[in-house]
Design an enzyme around this catalytic site. Structure first.
Site, PDB file in Angstrom:
ATOM      1  N   PRO A   1       0.796  -1.225   0.000  1.00 52.62           N
ATOM      2  CG  PRO A   1      -0.097  -1.049   2.150  1.00 52.62           C
ATOM      3  CD  PRO A   1       0.591  -2.008   1.226  1.00 52.62           C
TER       4      PRO A   1
ATOM      5  NE  ARG B   1       3.091   7.133   2.182  1.00 48.94           N
ATOM      6  CZ  ARG B   1       3.508   5.994   2.718  1.00 48.94           C
ATOM      7  NH1 ARG B   1       4.151   5.115   1.991  1.00 48.94           N
ATOM      8  NH2 ARG B   1       3.282   5.737   3.987  1.00 48.94           N
TER       9      ARG B   1
ATOM     10  CG  HIS C   1      10.608  -2.155   5.195  1.00 43.97           C
ATOM     11  ND1 HIS C   1       9.240  -2.059   5.031  1.00 43.97           N
ATOM     12  CD2 HIS C   1      10.849  -3.311   5.842  1.00 43.97           C
ATOM     13  CE1 HIS C   1       8.678  -3.132   5.579  1.00 43.97           C
ATOM     14  NE2 HIS C   1       9.631  -3.902   6.070  1.00 43.97           N
TER      15      HIS C   1
END
Length: 148
Positions: A11, A19, A101
């Site tokens: 997501p 972002r 990540h």
């Protein structure tokens, strides 16, 4: 036989580049996909790139990867910290998975320190921004063995 990897993104990763660039950088997901394809090609690896904001779609992608891909690189985003379903999908499909990540989740908010994905993954790469994807591809190639 050429190795095949699924690079699966969760997501909000479709918003990369706009972002919170102070955390996630200014590189877009399309830029990352292009660099992954280029890097994988140098290693003789086929990559498939996918992204979904929906937990069930990510689980479905694991199910579909079984018997098709040799490994998965998963940036599960926030689902890392909440999704027992993704952990179970990794375990059920038995596909070697590297958790990835962009930011160092251990240097951030305490709730990000918990990872259900880590419980099933063969390894974790975090904190290197977009360059982490190439690191993950190389690491998975080494994990699977260098024979192509």
């Amino acid at each position: 036989m050429k190795k095949s990897l699924l690079i699966l993104n969760g997501p909000n990763l479709n918003l990369l580049g706009t972002r919170q660039p102070e955390i996630y950088g200014s590189t877009t997901l399309a830029d990352i996909q292009s660099s992954c394809e280029t890097h994988a090609k140098t290693l003789g690896i086929k990559v498939t790139f996918d992204q979904s904001n929906h937990e069930g779609a990510l689980v479905d992608a694991f199910h579909a990867a079984r018997g098709t891909h040799d490994g998965v690189i998963l940036n599960a985003g926030a689902y890392t910290h909440t999704s027992i379903a993704l952990m179970d999908a990794i375990n059920a499909t038995e596909i070697p998975t590297i958790e990835l990540h962009l930011s160092n989740i251990h240097a951030r908010e305490a709730f990000r320190h918990q990872s259900y994905v880590s419980r099933a993954a063969v390894g974790l790469i975090c904190g290197f921004g977009a360059a982490g994807y190439a690191l993950a591809i190389t690491a998975m190639n080494d994990y699977l063995g260098n024979a192509t």
